[in-house]
Design an enzyme around this catalytic site. Structure first.
Site, PDB file in Angstrom:
ATOM      1  N   HIS A 159       0.818  -1.211   0.000  1.00  0.00           N
ATOM      2  CA  HIS A 159       0.000   0.000   0.000  1.00  0.00           C
ATOM      3  C   HIS A 159       0.849   1.258   0.000  1.00  0.00           C
ATOM      4  O   HIS A 159       0.363   2.328   0.357  1.00  0.00           O
ATOM      5  CB  HIS A 159      -0.919   0.001   1.235  1.00  0.00           C
ATOM      6  CG  HIS A 159      -2.027  -1.003   1.137  1.00  0.00           C
ATOM      7  ND1 HIS A 159      -2.728  -1.448   2.214  1.00  0.00           N
ATOM      8  CD2 HIS A 159      -2.552  -1.638   0.061  1.00  0.00           C
ATOM      9  CE1 HIS A 159      -3.652  -2.325   1.822  1.00  0.00           C
ATOM     10  NE2 HIS A 159      -3.558  -2.451   0.513  1.00  0.00           N
ATOM     11  N   HIS A 160       2.133   1.146  -0.385  1.00  0.00           N
ATOM     12  CA  HIS A 160       2.968   2.360  -0.361  1.00  0.00           C
ATOM     13  C   HIS A 160       2.451   3.378  -1.373  1.00  0.00           C
ATOM     14  O   HIS A 160       2.697   4.568  -1.250  1.00  0.00           O
ATOM     15  CB  HIS A 160       4.443   2.034  -0.622  1.00  0.00           C
ATOM     16  CG  HIS A 160       4.755   1.698  -2.050  1.00  0.00           C
ATOM     17  ND1 HIS A 160       4.364   0.524  -2.644  1.00  0.00           N
ATOM     18  CD2 HIS A 160       5.400   2.398  -3.011  1.00  0.00           C
ATOM     19  CE1 HIS A 160       4.752   0.513  -3.910  1.00  0.00           C
ATOM     20  NE2 HIS A 160       5.380   1.633  -4.165  1.00  0.00           N
TER      21      HIS A 160
ATOM     22  N   LYS B 207      -2.586  -2.474  -7.935  1.00  0.00           N
ATOM     23  CA  LYS B 207      -2.906  -2.852  -9.318  1.00  0.00           C
ATOM     24  C   LYS B 207      -2.351  -4.228  -9.616  1.00  0.00           C
ATOM     25  O   LYS B 207      -1.234  -4.551  -9.215  1.00  0.00           O
ATOM     26  CB  LYS B 207      -2.235  -1.813 -10.242  1.00  0.00           C
ATOM     27  CG  LYS B 207      -2.567  -1.962 -11.693  1.00  0.00           C
ATOM     28  CD  LYS B 207      -3.630  -0.959 -12.093  1.00  0.00           C
ATOM     29  CE  LYS B 207      -4.184  -1.204 -13.459  1.00  0.00           C
ATOM     30  NZ  LYS B 207      -4.947  -2.458 -13.603  1.00  0.00           N
TER      31      LYS B 207
ATOM     32  N   ASP C  50       8.294   2.938 -12.956  1.00  0.00           N
ATOM     33  CA  ASP C  50       7.734   4.201 -12.447  1.00  0.00           C
ATOM     34  C   ASP C  50       6.243   4.364 -12.741  1.00  0.00           C
ATOM     35  O   ASP C  50       5.791   5.425 -13.191  1.00  0.00           O
ATOM     36  CB  ASP C  50       8.507   5.402 -13.025  1.00  0.00           C
ATOM     37  CG  ASP C  50       9.933   5.440 -12.513  1.00  0.00           C
ATOM     38  OD1 ASP C  50      10.132   5.162 -11.320  1.00  0.00           O
ATOM     39  OD2 ASP C  50      10.846   5.720 -13.309  1.00  0.00           O
TER      40      ASP C  50
ATOM     41  N   LYS D  24      -2.699  -8.800  -6.917  1.00  0.00           N
ATOM     42  CA  LYS D  24      -3.017  -9.846  -7.890  1.00  0.00           C
ATOM     43  C   LYS D  24      -4.244 -10.595  -7.423  1.00  0.00           C
ATOM     44  O   LYS D  24      -4.509 -10.677  -6.220  1.00  0.00           O
ATOM     45  CB  LYS D  24      -1.847 -10.830  -8.011  1.00  0.00           C
ATOM     46  CG  LYS D  24      -1.855 -11.581  -9.318  1.00  0.00           C
ATOM     47  CD  LYS D  24      -1.273 -10.742 -10.433  1.00  0.00           C
ATOM     48  CE  LYS D  24      -1.273 -11.449 -11.745  1.00  0.00           C
ATOM     49  NZ  LYS D  24      -0.494 -10.708 -12.746  1.00  0.00           N
TER      50      LYS D  24
ATOM     51  N   SER E 266      -1.994  -0.078 -18.800  1.00  0.00           N
ATOM     52  CA  SER E 266      -3.132  -0.044 -17.869  1.00  0.00           C
ATOM     53  C   SER E 266      -3.139   1.283 -17.113  1.00  0.00           C
ATOM     54  O   SER E 266      -4.205   1.855 -16.848  1.00  0.00           O
ATOM     55  CB  SER E 266      -3.036  -1.183 -16.853  1.00  0.00           C
ATOM     56  OG  SER E 266      -3.616  -2.351 -17.379  1.00  0.00           O
TER      57      SER E 266
HETATM   58  P1  NAD Z   1      -3.206 -16.318 -21.884  1.00  0.00           P
HETATM   59  O1  NAD Z   1      -4.180 -17.142 -21.128  1.00  0.00           O
HETATM   60  O2  NAD Z   1      -3.700 -15.341 -22.874  1.00  0.00           O
HETATM   61  O3  NAD Z   1      -2.162 -17.276 -22.661  1.00  0.00           O
HETATM   62  C1  NAD Z   1      -1.398 -18.272 -22.082  1.00  0.00           C
HETATM   63  C2  NAD Z   1      -1.071 -19.298 -23.165  1.00  0.00           C
HETATM   64  O4  NAD Z   1      -0.124 -20.250 -22.650  1.00  0.00           O
HETATM   65  C3  NAD Z   1      -2.293 -20.083 -23.635  1.00  0.00           C
HETATM   66  O5  NAD Z   1      -2.341 -20.075 -25.052  1.00  0.00           O
HETATM   67  C4  NAD Z   1      -2.046 -21.491 -23.071  1.00  0.00           C
HETATM   68  O6  NAD Z   1      -2.620 -22.499 -23.873  1.00  0.00           O
HETATM   69  C5  NAD Z   1      -0.519 -21.541 -23.087  1.00  0.00           C
HETATM   70  N1  NAD Z   1       0.035 -22.543 -22.160  1.00  0.00           N
HETATM   71  C6  NAD Z   1      -0.388 -22.874 -20.924  1.00  0.00           C
HETATM   72  N2  NAD Z   1       0.401 -23.831 -20.398  1.00  0.00           N
HETATM   73  C7  NAD Z   1       1.341 -24.105 -21.317  1.00  0.00           C
HETATM   74  C8  NAD Z   1       2.444 -25.004 -21.369  1.00  0.00           C
HETATM   75  N3  NAD Z   1       2.723 -25.815 -20.354  1.00  0.00           N
HETATM   76  N4  NAD Z   1       3.206 -25.010 -22.484  1.00  0.00           N
HETATM   77  C9  NAD Z   1       2.940 -24.192 -23.520  1.00  0.00           C
HETATM   78  N5  NAD Z   1       1.912 -23.329 -23.537  1.00  0.00           N
HETATM   79  C10 NAD Z   1       1.121 -23.293 -22.452  1.00  0.00           C
HETATM   80  O7  NAD Z   1      -2.297 -15.637 -20.758  1.00  0.00           O
HETATM   81  P2  NAD Z   1      -1.402 -14.318 -20.911  1.00  0.00           P
HETATM   82  O8  NAD Z   1      -2.215 -13.171 -20.478  1.00  0.00           O
HETATM   83  O9  NAD Z   1      -0.729 -14.329 -22.231  1.00  0.00           O
HETATM   84  O10 NAD Z   1      -0.329 -14.570 -19.740  1.00  0.00           O
HETATM   85  C11 NAD Z   1       0.839 -15.357 -19.951  1.00  0.00           C
HETATM   86  C12 NAD Z   1       1.866 -14.992 -18.891  1.00  0.00           C
HETATM   87  O11 NAD Z   1       2.175 -13.599 -18.987  1.00  0.00           O
HETATM   88  C13 NAD Z   1       1.430 -15.224 -17.444  1.00  0.00           C
HETATM   89  O12 NAD Z   1       2.560 -15.584 -16.675  1.00  0.00           O
HETATM   90  C14 NAD Z   1       0.949 -13.865 -17.014  1.00  0.00           C
HETATM   91  O13 NAD Z   1       0.995 -13.676 -15.606  1.00  0.00           O
HETATM   92  C15 NAD Z   1       1.971 -12.984 -17.724  1.00  0.00           C
HETATM   93  N6  NAD Z   1       1.543 -11.582 -17.918  1.00  0.00           N
HETATM   94  C16 NAD Z   1       0.398 -11.279 -18.576  1.00  0.00           C
HETATM   95  C17 NAD Z   1       0.052  -9.937 -18.776  1.00  0.00           C
HETATM   96  C18 NAD Z   1      -1.155  -9.522 -19.590  1.00  0.00           C
HETATM   97  O14 NAD Z   1      -1.288  -8.324 -19.863  1.00  0.00           O
HETATM   98  N7  NAD Z   1      -2.013 -10.421 -20.009  1.00  0.00           N
HETATM   99  C19 NAD Z   1       0.862  -8.932 -18.247  1.00  0.00           C
HETATM  100  C20 NAD Z   1       2.034  -9.269 -17.587  1.00  0.00           C
HETATM  101  C21 NAD Z   1       2.364 -10.611 -17.423  1.00  0.00           C
END
Ligand code: NAD
Length: 467
Positions: free
Chosen positions: A63-64, A69, A98, A105, A360
């Site tokens: 909460h700093h 988010k 920044d 989460k 975002s």
């Molecule tokens: P998503 O659900 O859109 O896509 C994930 C994909 O990974 C899917 O197509 C799924 O079938 C595939 N997958 C799952 N397990 C797998 C495996 N063992 N081997 C190969 N493919 C596999 O999710 P996303 O939003 O793209 O998020 C992916 C990662 O990115 C997560 O770690 C998430 O926390 C991180 N992330 C997402 C965002 C965002 O804006 N969506 C932002 C920052 C970080």
């Protein structure tokens, strides 16, 4: 691995970086802990009338700064430890780039494929309702976004649920990653992948690093393997290819494929849409498992699926010289050490995938200001540029065609401004981390944690402790 402790992994990296900070243990502990942890359970009435209990979590790590988010994940892997780890990573990520938010989460432990769209909507709305009741959701308290398994559709339902319960003029700012008509910002969907591209491109511009890795300068011609073709993976691959890199390997849930000549991304996406699988596509070779391609020959490896993918079991066999962590926590602490020992450059998650939260932040600003970026200045800019071009025409023999005028005198619209802000953020932050890396002779992950510790620590020090 069921005994995998993600939060402990994050804290291990934190502790390594903390040694380079000037803060005492009390303040470091204050930064590290999760401020609020909420485990919510509620019943879902399924379409067939049966009842199923749903488990969800929302963790506000720090909460700093407010609001906090962080995304909402729908996956069978969701648990309290995972949500705490991802919330902590959000705090550090926001500080690195920044973005003035604390980290949070959320997650719901479900296998989406078992539920109808209407059931997913009821789960999303009830979860949002429970969060709102406890003040875990709101424009000034805690603002979710999409993550693994969620997207604009779910964010739209969350906004609508909030609106049903609160008459708040800033309601649209209670969640980001929304559909555009509901206050979303142009460029958010592709932002994380585009940010990954900017970060990898920046790393490839570093002459010293490329020499140490035995690679040519620049992204052009470099080969890459990507794990996960979801939101982040697809947009990362698309941008890397546009930037001149060659996709030689892909992993999805069903397996992995490789072709040293390159794989056509758009055709592969269509093929998967039609057949439900990446296997058997074109001339690609099918590998023995869905993790095998992580060990394939390439310059850059991009894990873009889930945590704990590069671990003790496969790290020694990874051939890529650059690991771009598009997913959160894809490399375990032990795997990180093994890769480092091999001389690989690891671009850490808490910097590299920060494009999503950066855009975002822009969406949240747009919602609070109730005006689309570029609306006020676009036409003014265009007429100013036209005046300058007219002066150039008057003092030279050169006359611009209308087509040239159109290109040269174009004012920035929302997408241009969002993209420019994202590129600026990713480049600046990379250079900031690189400076820290050089000053302390540390790796980029440690530099990212150190940068975050320094920034969050100053805030806590200046704020004091209530009461
Ligand atoms: P998503 O659900 O859109 O896509 C994930 C994909 O990974 C899917 O197509 C799924 O079938 C595939 N997958 C799952 N397990 C797998 C495996 N063992 N081997 C190969 N493919 C596999 O999710 P996303 O939003 O793209 O998020 C992916 C990662 O990115 C997560 O770690 C998430 O926390 C991180 N992330 C997402 C965002 C965002 O804006 N969506 C932002 C920052 C970080």
């Amino acid at each position: 691995m069921s005994d995998y402790k993600f939060f402990a992994q994050v804290n291990k990296a934190f502790d390594i970086a903390a040694k380079y900070s000037e803060y005492d243990q009390g303040l470091l502990d204050q930064i590290k802990i999760c401020n609020n942890i909420y485990h919510v359970t509620f019943p879902l009435e399924r379409d067939d009338g049966s009842i199923e209990v749903i488990h969800g979590w929302r963790v506000e790590h720090s909460h700093h700064k407010l609001p906090t988010k962080g995304g909402i994940r729908f996956s069978t892997t969701v648990n309290e430890d995972e949500t705490m780890a991802l919330a902590a990573l959000m705090t550090y990520k926001c500080a690195v780039v920044d973005v003035p938010f604390g980290g949070a989460k959320g997650g719901i432990k479900i296998d989406k494929s078992r539920f109808s769209d209407s059931e997913i909507e009821r789960i999303t709305r009830r979860y949002a309702y429970e969060l709102i009741k406890k003040d875990f959701l709101g424009p000034g308290s805690d603002v979710p976004a999409p993550d693994y398994g969620t997207g604009a559709r779910e964010m739209g339902w969350i906004l609508d649920t909030y609106r049903q319960l609160k008459s708040d003029i800033n309601a649209e700012a209670c969640v980001t990653g929304k559909p555009i008509p509901q206050g979303g910002v142009r460029g958010r969907t592709e932002a994380t992948g585009r940010g990954v591209y900017f970060g990898v491109r920046e790393a490839c511009k570093n002459k010293e690093d490329m020499e140490d890795l035995g690679l040519e300068l620049g992204l052009e011609g470099k080969t890459f393997v990507i794990q996960g073709l979801g939101n982040v993976g697809y947009h990362t691959a698309q941008n890397l290819i546009k930037g001149g890199a060659i996709m030689v390997g892909v992993a999805e849930i069903e397996g992995s494929i490789y072709d040293s000549e390159g794989i056509d991304l758009e055709r592969l996406m269509e093929y998967r849409q039609d057949t439900g699988s990446i296997l058997g596509f074109g001339d690609t070779k099918e590998l023995e498992s869905n993790t095998a391609v992580l060990e394939a020959e390439c310059d850059i490896l991009i894990p873009a699926a889930l945590e704990n993918q590069i671990n003790e079991e496969n790290a020694a066999n990874v051939k890529a010289k650059i690991i771009g962590e598009a997913a959160n926590g894809p490399t375990t602490a032990k795997a990180h050490d093994i890769l480092k020992e091999k001389g690989a450059l690891i671009i850490p998650d808490n910097y590299l995938n920060a494009g999503g939260v950066t855009v975002s932040y822009f969406e949240w600003l747009k919602n609070l200001s109730h005006v689309r970026f570029g609306r006020m200045e676009k036409r003014f800019e265009e007429s100013s540029y036209r005046k300058i071009l007219n002066v150039i025409e008057n003092i030279s023999d050169r006359k611009f065609s209308e087509a040239e005028m159109g290109v040269l005198a174009q004012g920035a619209d929302e997408r241009d401004l969002v993209d420019s802000g994202l590129e600026e953020t990713m480049i600046n932050s990379y250079n900031e981390l690189n400076e820290l890396r050089k000053t302390h002779d540390i790796d980029l992950r440690t530099a990212a944690f150190l940068s975050a510790i320094n920034k969050v620590g100053i805030m806590y020090n200046q704020m004091g402790i209530f009461p």
